[in-house]
Design a protein around this motif. Structure first.
Motif, mmCIF file in Angstrom:
data_model
loop_
_atom_site.group_PDB
_atom_site.id
_atom_site.type_symbol
_atom_site.label_atom_id
_atom_site.label_comp_id
_atom_site.label_asym_id
_atom_site.label_seq_id
_atom_site.Cartn_x
_atom_site.Cartn_y
_atom_site.Cartn_z
ATOM 1 N N ILE A 1 88.897 0.965 -51.893
ATOM 2 C CA ILE A 1 88.421 -0.180 -52.399
ATOM 3 C C ILE A 1 89.231 -1.367 -52.338
ATOM 4 O O ILE A 1 90.476 -1.404 -52.801
ATOM 5 N N GLY B 1 83.688 8.311 -52.304
ATOM 6 C CA GLY B 1 84.207 7.606 -51.490
ATOM 7 C C GLY B 1 84.645 8.019 -50.158
ATOM 8 O O GLY B 1 84.926 7.308 -49.429
ATOM 9 N N LEU C 1 88.003 7.577 -59.663
ATOM 10 C CA LEU C 1 88.253 7.383 -58.182
ATOM 11 C C LEU C 1 88.666 8.643 -57.217
ATOM 12 O O LEU C 1 88.168 9.213 -56.534
ATOM 13 N N TRP D 1 88.262 9.153 -53.341
ATOM 14 C CA TRP D 1 88.628 7.635 -52.890
ATOM 15 C C TRP D 1 89.935 7.834 -52.397
ATOM 16 O O TRP D 1 90.866 8.581 -53.057
#
Length: 166
Positions: free
Chosen positions: A67, A62, A88, A93
């Motif tokens: 997102i 990420g 994630l 992320w």
């Protein structure tokens, strides 16, 4: 980008840059431990299905991005659960914004990632793979384009074309 404004507040950003930011006008709730997070936007659009986003984004690095998952505001099924959120985190992320529902909210609360969503649903999403990745999406009076900047905290979500300084 997330390190550059570690101590930002969306109220201060909005006051300093009223012509450069867009406020996302939805009543998002925070579901994970991180309440303040920022990063470049990656998008996914799908309704009641997560196979495509799991394969195309959740497994990729990420690099501190966020997102933006447009589920059409549906609460029929959850588009994120604790195991997906853990993936994630493992893949760096910064967080996820869900225009829809999440599940496992009691477990998400212990995870060190940003998760904002409209609500919860105990129902697991489908796995057909229908949807699109990295396309512009619009909801909450805002337009999300891949690569733009997103700033999230307890007061809301802001979008800007470029990184901002306070």
């Amino acid at each position: 980008m997330s390190e550059a404004l570690a101590f930002f507040a969306t109220c201060d950003l909005n006051d300093a840059y009223p012509e450069k930011v867009t406020f996302v006008q939805l009543p998002f709730r925070d579901f994970a431990r991180k309440r303040r997070f920022s990063g470049r936007i990656r998008t996914a659009v799908m309704v009641d299905d997560t196979k495509l986003v799991q394969e195309a984004l959740f497994s990729q690095p990420g690099n501190g991005a966020i997102i933006v998952l447009d589920g059409g505001g549906s609460n029929r099924t959850a588009l994120l659960g604790d195991r997906m959120a853990e993936r994630l985190i493992q893949n760096d992320w910064a967080g996820i914004i869900v225009n829809g529902a999440v599940r496992d909210s009691h477990r998400l609360a212990d995870l060190e990632i940003g998760v904002k969503a409209l609500g919860t649903s105990p129902v697991r999403s489908g796995k057909t793979g229908k949807g699109a990745i990295d396309v512009p999406v619009a909801f909450g009076g805002a337009f999300f384009e891949p690569g733009k900047c997103l700033y999230c905290d307890e007061d809301g979500v802001l979008i800007s074309d470029e990184p901002l300084q306070l």
